[in-house]
Design a protein around this motif. Structure first.
Motif, short mmCIF file in Angstrom:
data_model
loop_
_atom_site.label_atom_id
_atom_site.label_comp_id
_atom_site.label_asym_id
_atom_site.label_seq_id
_atom_site.Cartn_x
_atom_site.Cartn_y
_atom_site.Cartn_z
N ARG A 20 29.55 13.69 65.86
CA ARG A 20 30.27 14.96 65.68
C ARG A 20 30.45 15.71 66.99
NH1 ARG A 20 33.08 18.45 65.50
NH2 ARG A 20 33.38 20.14 63.96
N LEU A 21 29.47 15.66 67.88
CA LEU A 21 29.49 16.50 69.07
C LEU A 21 29.93 15.78 70.35
CD1 LEU A 21 26.23 18.63 68.64
CD2 LEU A 21 28.58 19.31 68.15
N LYS A 22 29.84 14.47 70.39
CA LYS A 22 30.05 13.76 71.65
C LYS A 22 31.40 14.08 72.29
CE LYS A 22 30.12 9.18 73.76
NZ LYS A 22 31.44 9.34 74.40
N ALA A 23 32.47 14.06 71.53
CA ALA A 23 33.80 14.25 72.10
C ALA A 23 33.97 15.64 72.72
CB ALA A 23 34.86 14.02 71.03
N SER A 24 33.29 16.63 72.16
CA SER A 24 33.49 18.00 72.65
C SER A 24 32.52 18.39 73.76
CB SER A 24 33.36 19.00 71.49
OG SER A 24 32.09 18.93 70.89
N VAL A 25 31.30 17.86 73.76
CA VAL A 25 30.31 18.31 74.76
C VAL A 25 29.90 17.22 75.73
CG1 VAL A 25 29.42 20.09 73.22
CG2 VAL A 25 28.30 17.86 73.29
N VAL A 215 20.71 14.74 73.50
CA VAL A 215 21.59 14.89 74.66
C VAL A 215 22.79 15.76 74.32
CG1 VAL A 215 23.30 13.63 76.07
CG2 VAL A 215 20.93 12.82 75.94
N VAL A 216 23.45 15.48 73.20
CA VAL A 216 24.63 16.29 72.86
C VAL A 216 24.24 17.69 72.40
CG1 VAL A 216 26.18 14.35 72.44
CG2 VAL A 216 24.79 15.24 70.55
N LEU A 217 23.09 17.83 71.75
CA LEU A 217 22.61 19.16 71.39
C LEU A 217 22.28 19.97 72.65
CD1 LEU A 217 20.36 18.33 68.31
CD2 LEU A 217 22.48 19.66 68.28
N ARG A 222 23.75 24.33 76.30
CA ARG A 222 24.08 24.74 77.67
C ARG A 222 25.49 25.31 77.75
NH1 ARG A 222 20.67 26.52 80.43
NH2 ARG A 222 22.27 26.51 82.04
N THR A 223 26.41 24.80 76.95
CA THR A 223 27.80 25.22 77.00
C THR A 223 28.03 26.54 76.28
OG1 THR A 223 28.56 22.92 77.11
CG2 THR A 223 30.19 24.57 76.44
N TYR A 224 27.39 26.72 75.12
CA TYR A 224 27.72 27.86 74.26
C TYR A 224 26.63 28.91 74.12
CZ TYR A 224 31.53 24.76 72.89
OH TYR A 224 32.63 23.93 72.92
N GLU A 225 25.37 28.57 74.46
CA GLU A 225 24.29 29.50 74.14
C GLU A 225 23.39 29.84 75.32
OE1 GLU A 225 22.12 28.16 70.76
OE2 GLU A 225 23.90 27.91 69.50
N ALA A 226 23.58 29.23 76.48
CA ALA A 226 22.71 29.53 77.63
C ALA A 226 22.94 30.96 78.10
CB ALA A 226 22.99 28.55 78.76
N THR A 227 21.88 31.63 78.52
CA THR A 227 21.96 33.01 78.99
C THR A 227 21.49 33.10 80.43
OG1 THR A 227 19.70 33.60 78.34
CG2 THR A 227 21.43 33.79 76.64
#
Length: 275
Positions: A20-25, A215-217, A222-227
């Motif tokens: 589900r996540l590989k293609a986007s992240v 890895v994808v999580l 890192r892409t959407y929730e890192a502060t």
């Protein structure tokens, strides 16, 4: 539920997360994305024309039945290897998962998709370009690694540590600034997904599926929730990298490394801490 049922649920769930996540992240980078990554290394590590920091991490596993010493690494525990190329946002760009713990980094890299793609120019890496402030000749885009990897025109590793002159010390320092991003990425990865803090009690093929999901999580977080506050604490995390053994140096790699080293010592390539 029985053990085999639980194992099946874990495997199916982790496989679904990966798919589900590989293609986007974890996409195959485009030429523009490589240029963006290189800009990050220039701004944050003062290492131009760098498209990633490379290292391998041993993931602890219980000894697989009838495996002999295949999974037994130089640190004297059983493991599979996560080989990863990371950017300056501590995200994984390309990964290779599941090599035996007894295998050297340089050998894993040569056999990996990343190694093969770099050697055959299948990564759409930008053409060589002038280093900042320089009028030429152009320098290739490279990845940086530690002493565990073989030097080549695409992969820079440090000069041997004995008898370093100013040029070589400066190069090693600049390379270490770039390479720390993959070390920090592994530190974040290990402490975020705490399954990696002790040996994973699964068969190797299921361990690989768990690693892929994490890895994808990791990249998603890192892409959407890192502060900014979290990033400020990143470099205090213990390094998650492992140097395995020395690789050989290639003649073309020696020339490219000297080219970068000369540039870093020059007035146009230096920065305040080395002036």
């Amino acid at each position: 539920m029985g053990t085999s049922t639980i194992a099946g649920v874990v495997r199916a769930t982790c496989s679904a997360i990966w798919m589900r996540l590989k293609a986007s992240v974890l996409p195959h980078p485009t030429r523009q994305q490589w240029l963006d990554i290189a800009q990050g290394f220039l701004e944050r590590a003062q290492f131009p024309n760098c498209i990633g920091a490379l290292d391998g991490k041993h993931i602890r596993v219980k000894k697989p039945p009838n495996s002999g010493s295949q999974y037994y690494n130089y640190k004297q525990f059983f493991s599979v290897v996560l080989l990863a190329l990371a950017d300056t946002n501590y995200r994984f760009i390309i990964v290779d998962i599941g090599s035996y713990g007894s295998t050297a980094d340089a050998r894993i890299f040569r056999a990996s998709r990343l190694g093969r793609w770099l050697q055959s120019n299948q990564l759409d890496v930008p053409q060589p370009a002038n280093l900042p402030g320089s009028t030429g000749p152009p320098a290739p885009y490279v990845v940086v690694g530690d002493e565990g990897f073989a030097l080549s025109s695409q992969l820079m590793r440090p000069f041997p540590r004995r008898g370093l002159d100013a040029k070589r010390r400066t190069f090693n320092y600049r390379l270490s600034r770039a390479r720390r991003f993959v070390e920090c990425a592994f530190g974040i990865f290990t402490h975020k997904w705490r399954v990696f803090l002790s040996p994973i009690q699964l068969a190797p093929q299921n361990v690989n599926v768990v690693i892929k999901a994490c890895v994808v999580l990791h990249n998603y977080v890192r892409t959407y929730e890192a502060t900014p506050d979290e990033d400020a604490q990143v470099e205090s995390l213990p390094s998650g990298s492992d140097t395995i053994q020395l690789g050989r140096s290639g003649l073309a790699g020696l020339r490219v490394r000297d080219f970068f080293a000369d540039y870093f010592l020059s007035p146009i390539g230096s920065f305040p801490s080395h002036q």
